[in-house]
Design an enzyme around this catalytic site. Structure first.
Site, mmCIF file in Angstrom:
data_model
loop_
_atom_site.group_PDB
_atom_site.id
_atom_site.type_symbol
_atom_site.label_atom_id
_atom_site.label_comp_id
_atom_site.label_asym_id
_atom_site.label_seq_id
_atom_site.Cartn_x
_atom_site.Cartn_y
_atom_site.Cartn_z
ATOM 1 C CG ASP A 166 -2.239 0.788 0.989
ATOM 2 O OD1 ASP A 166 -2.150 2.014 0.742
ATOM 3 O OD2 ASP A 166 -3.322 0.196 1.062
ATOM 4 N N GLY A 212 4.545 1.626 -1.721
ATOM 5 C CA GLY A 212 4.741 2.082 -3.093
ATOM 6 C C GLY A 212 3.429 2.536 -3.696
ATOM 7 C CG PHE A 249 -2.233 0.887 -6.931
ATOM 8 C CD1 PHE A 249 -2.567 2.078 -7.540
ATOM 9 C CD2 PHE A 249 -3.030 0.420 -5.885
ATOM 10 C CE1 PHE A 249 -3.664 2.821 -7.120
ATOM 11 C CE2 PHE A 249 -4.131 1.159 -5.448
ATOM 12 C CZ PHE A 249 -4.440 2.368 -6.064
ATOM 13 C CG HIS A 269 -15.027 0.492 -4.778
ATOM 14 N ND1 HIS A 269 -16.011 0.360 -3.814
ATOM 15 C CD2 HIS A 269 -13.894 0.811 -4.102
ATOM 16 C CE1 HIS A 269 -15.483 0.592 -2.621
ATOM 17 N NE2 HIS A 269 -14.213 0.858 -2.764
#
Ligand SMILES: C[S@@+](CC[C@H](N)C(=O)[O-])C[C@H]1O[C@@H](n2cnc3c(N)ncnc32)[C@H](O)[C@@H]1O
Length: 337
Positions: A201, A227, A229, A247
């Protein structure tokens, strides 16, 4: 049978914001935890919580009228089965979510739903000088911590059911992409003692996660990586979990996240998206209001099964099974192509 009164039903929905904000206040004050050992007077609760006694009484009696607390003679209040869900040791604690959704910075975005409906854009940056929810929480770490606790609470509420519904035992190493502070990974690793995990995360979100993982007894089997994504996600996993991530993003953002996962994955690895699936017309308000929450705040959306299939195809995955879990979430499998 109670007489039907559509106008009163409508009024109850219209005034739902009052209930929501009242629950937010008692959750923030930790009132449910103060009632763990039995009934207490509102004056007593107000003294401990250091708030105005009469005002707290008015909030508690209002919430007792909708079933969250029970009011008895002498100004005594206790928890109902519904109110038990606000205790911090509840199996699926709702308190952290209630403590989050009423925060003024978040509430303000909802006050501008009409902006989203007019423009199709998220209202959040519109009311926060262009900053999105993630920038705002990174800048205001207290808000970030309240949000992270809300996510942990929601995850704790569904983790056992997800672990029972889906067979994770076939994987040796599971990467939880944007896994927050590790609540889901803790449940999966605890259920499968041979399995290893990677919690990934944003750096400020995972900075305290090692302690949580160690306290849960899975620290030695779980690596923690910080990090983004949008740059890269850790390689070497047999399964890549994305719980309540896609979402948050529109199709462009979601496709970029899926591409990053695809780049990190071996051909045999599985993508496991855990999300609500939009259902039939006139049903499933949870997913449809969560969809509005995504429109207003992070600028994402909930999706139908067909929309997941299209999204997956754009990022190099084929839609596998869509498994309902008995919770609000389904496990949506993506197979690399
Ligand atoms: C809705 S929360 C879900 C957290 C967790 N999967 C759960 O279900 O409890 C979304 C997560 O995405 C993370 N996130 C947002 N932007 C990110 C980025 N660029 N890279 C990695 N994680 C990010 C947030 O920090 C947050 O933990």
């Amino acid at each position: 049978m109670a007489e039907q009164n559509p106008s009163a039903d409508l009024m109850r929905l219209v005034n739902g914001y009052q209930v929501s904000q009242a629950i937010h206040v008692v959750a923030t004050l930790g009132i449910a935890d103060l009632l763990t050992d039995g009934p207490r007077t509102s004056d007593d609760l107000a003294a401990v919580a250091e708030v105005h006694p009469r005002a707290l009484y008015r909030v508690l009696r209002a919430l007792a009228a909708v079933g969250v607390f029970r009011e008895d003679e002498g100004g005594f209040f206790s928890l109902t089965p519904m109110g038990e869900g606000l205790r911090s040791d509840a199996t699926g604690p709702v308190g952290p979510w209630a403590a989050f959704i009423g925060r003024p910075y978040y509430w303000q975005a909802w006050a501008h739903l009409r902006h989203s409906v007019r423009t199709g854009e998220s209202a959040f940056p519109h009311v926060h000088g262009g900053a999105d929810v993630w920038e705002c929480r990174a800048r205001h770490l207290e808000e970030g911590a309240i949000f992270d606790r809300a996510m942990t609470g929601l995850s704790r509420g569904v983790a056992d059911a997800l672990v029972s519904a889906y067979d994770f035992s076939r994987f040796g190493r599971v990467v939880d992409v944007a896994g927050g502070q590790g609540a889901l990974l803790v449940a999966i690793l605890a259920a499968h003692p041979g399995m290893h995990g990677v919690l990934f995360d944003q750096p400020h979100v995972v900075s305290g996660a090692g302690k949580v993982l160690r306290a849960a007894g899975v620290g030695d089997r779980c690596e923690v990586v910080g990090g983004s994504f949008f740059e890269a996600v850790p390689g070497g996993g047999d399964a890549y979990l994305l719980k309540a991530i896609l979402h948050d993003w529109d199709d462009v953002g979601s496709t970029a996240i899926l591409h990053a996962c695809r780049r990190a994955m071996r051909p045999q690895a599985k993508l496991l998206v855990l999300e609500r699936v939009i259902g039939l017309p006139n049903e499933g308000p949870d997913a449809k209001f969560s969809d509005l929450n995504m429109l207003v705040a992070p600028g994402g959306q909930e999706r139908t099964g067909d929309e997941f299939a299209t999204l997956f195809a754009a990022a190099g995955f084929r839609l596998g099974s869509v498994l309902p879990t008995g919770t609000r979430l389904s496990v949506i499998e993506g197979v690399p192509i």
